[in-house]
Enzyme design. Structure first.
Site, short mmCIF file in Angstrom:
data_model
loop_
_atom_site.label_atom_id
_atom_site.label_comp_id
_atom_site.label_asym_id
_atom_site.label_seq_id
_atom_site.Cartn_x
_atom_site.Cartn_y
_atom_site.Cartn_z
N ASP A 1 -55.19 -1.00 62.51
CA ASP A 1 -54.14 -0.36 61.71
C ASP A 1 -52.75 -0.92 61.90
O ASP A 1 -52.10 -1.35 60.95
CB ASP A 1 -54.15 1.15 61.97
CG ASP A 1 -53.98 1.51 63.45
OD1 ASP A 1 -53.95 0.59 64.28
OD2 ASP A 1 -53.87 2.70 63.76
N GLU B 1 -50.30 10.38 62.09
CA GLU B 1 -50.42 9.50 60.92
C GLU B 1 -50.35 10.24 59.58
O GLU B 1 -49.75 9.75 58.61
CB GLU B 1 -51.71 8.69 61.00
CG GLU B 1 -51.73 7.65 62.11
CD GLU B 1 -52.03 8.26 63.47
OE1 GLU B 1 -51.74 7.60 64.49
OE2 GLU B 1 -52.55 9.40 63.52
N ARG C 1 -45.34 2.38 73.94
CA ARG C 1 -44.82 3.63 74.49
C ARG C 1 -43.61 3.40 75.39
O ARG C 1 -42.65 4.17 75.35
CB ARG C 1 -45.91 4.37 75.27
CG ARG C 1 -47.10 4.79 74.41
CD ARG C 1 -48.07 5.62 75.22
NE ARG C 1 -49.37 5.72 74.56
CZ ARG C 1 -50.05 6.86 74.42
NH1 ARG C 1 -49.55 7.99 74.85
NH2 ARG C 1 -51.23 6.86 73.84
#
Length: 491
Positions: A292, A426, A165
């Site tokens: 992921d 996503e 971030r």
């Protein structure tokens, strides 16, 4: 040539691009990272396993101590903590970073980790603002960063979250605008994260105190294990830090992680989510919230290197072959899904986070083995369809956090705790990749459906909020606007 830089990192030759650190640089060259060939032995692997055990034994003991306490003692401790922080909002869990407007609603946002105000929303949204041509707002964000973004706070933060971030946001803003302040701040913050790597194995702690440099792991993460998607999702940002600074330390840290992962045993060729501290082996394989982005970063490391990082491409190809063989299944209703491997069997459940894989398969189609580009385009399209069904089968036309494929129930959340939508990107991301690669108009239509649903059900007075139940036509808001909504979903 003059475009090559040579660092001796004790690693084999790897060609990766060099992006000129000059303002607004456009054309990446290449630099060579060179070192002697490494000879790896079983003894070293065993030594590393022993280190992992030692590294995490303390965290395991702490977890055991907690379990010995009675329910009343634990409740009393929780109440004490609540009383201490009654004026603050604390972490619910490490994926829910709470971001709030200040009392005046002026858009000064807080990343509440302890009591620090770090402006995650401002930093994460910068590149979206720039791409959209909102340059006045971009300059407002830049001024805030120049005057207020301070990393010398006595606060414990997630290494993974701060990397993606903050460092990711600052680097993107720098590459787009060429403004030096973003590079300076990114490097300052990266230096604060480096102590997290001071572990016997070199696998970083999940959490680090920005002031003291003391690190630890999540209490909930499989007896204090490190999490694959966290320590495996530092590569792109850290490699870029080495490009921009000429300092190889960042590159060395992430390449060490890659080498370690290559050496570890992989059951069925899969990278499990947790490195177990007791056995030095892995626990629980899934391609979802805990594993992921590791796969995504392997593919993007190859692309970022102008397709010269063959090691990353091989690791990606090996991994997706294993994923397809062991985790991807078709439901009775004909929906292709990615299951989760748990305790030796495949759970017929797919998470919203795993929906990114549709886009990933399409992005990686070009360059795949044995000319399987068509196959991976098709697989990506099938996953996109499944994830669209998970949205279409709700009252709000927004998808749940995870959904099952058991008997009559397909692409639907069963447990109340899995029915929420927190503005995640996503599914929309996968539509976007499919649109770019196929120009099939259905993907734009699906994206527009999601955009309308977010506008209708998630917009609130101060921004956008997640919803607690996508199957309820009168949803309750969770009062949280995730920074990734601006950084990813809207993009």
């Amino acid at each position: 040539s003059s475009k090559h830089k040579r660092f001796d990192l004790g690693l084999e030759d790897v060609l990766i691009p060099h992006v000129d650190a000059g303002k607004g640089a456009k054309n990446p060259g290449v630099f060579l990272i060179h070192g002697p060939d490494e000879h790896r032995h079983r003894e070293e692997e065993e030594r590393l396993r022993n280190k992992i055990r030692a590294d995490h034994e303390k965290a395991l003991e702490e977890a055991k101590e907690k379990l010995k306490k009675s329910r009343e003692e634990i409740r009393a401790e929780i109440q004490t903590e609540k009383n201490k922080t009654s004026s603050e909002v604390t972490f619910v869990d490490h994926y829910l970073v709470r971001l709030l407007n200040d009392d005046q609603g002026s858009g000064s946002f807080r990343l509440l980790s302890g009591s620090s105000q770090m402006g995650a929303t401002i930093v994460d949204a910068l590149d979206t603002l720039y791409i959209m041509g909102l340059h006045d707002e971009f300059r407002d964000g830049q001024k805030w960063i120049e005057n207020n973004l301070d990393f010398s706070v006595n606060s414990e933060v997630s290494v993974f979250e701060v990397n993606i971030r903050f460092i990711g946001g600052l680097l993107a803003a720098y590459y787009l605008s060429g403004e030096e302040i973003f590079k300076i701040k990114a490097v300052q913050l990266a230096e604060k994260l480096l102590p997290a790597f001071n572990t016997p194995t070199g696998i970083p702690w999940a959490m680090v105190n920005l002031k003291s440099g003391v690190g630890r792991n999540w209490g909930w993460a499989s007896a204090g294990s490190s999490i694959l998607a966290e320590f495996g999702t530092l590569h792109m940002e850290f490699v870029h830090l080495s490009y921009l600074t000429g300092n190889p330390i960042y590159y060395k840290k992430v390449m060490h992680i890659r080498k370690l992962l290559q050496k570890m045993d992989r059951p069925n060729g899969l990278y499990p989510n947790y490195l177990n501290p007791r056995t030095g082996r892995w626990d629980h394989t899934s391609v979802g919230g805990l594993g992921d982005s590791f796969y995504e970063y392997l593919l993007k490391a190859w692309l970022m290197s102008d397709k010269t990082d063959h090691e990353a491409r091989k690791m990606y190809d090996d991994a997706i072959e294993a994923i397809e063989k062991h985790l991807i299944r078709k439901s009775r209703g004909g929906l292709t899904f990615i299951g989760e491997w748990k305790n030796g069997h495949l759970e017929k459940k797919m998470g919203h986070l795993a929906c990114f894989a549709g886009g990933m398969f399409v992005l990686g189609a070009d360059g795949s083995r044995m000319d399987q580009a068509g196959h991976y385009l098709e697989l990506g399209a099938e996953i996109a369809r499944t994830c669209h069904e998970s949205y279409d089968r709700t009252a709000l036309k927004l998808g749940p956090e995870s959904f099952k494929f058991d008997g009559a129930v397909e692409a639907v959340a069963v447990r109340q705790a899995e029915k929420y939508y927190i503005l995640r990107p996503e599914v929309i991301e996968t539509y976007w990749y499919l649109w770019r690669f196929t120009h099939d108009p259905r993907y734009r239509e699906w994206g527009w459906e999601a955009a309308l649903a977010i506008e209708k059900y998630c917009r609130v007075t101060g921004g956008f909020s997640g919803v607690k139940d996508v199957y309820s036509s009168t949803p309750t808001h969770d009062d949280v606007q995730q920074s990734f909504f601006l950084a990813e979903t809207l993009k």
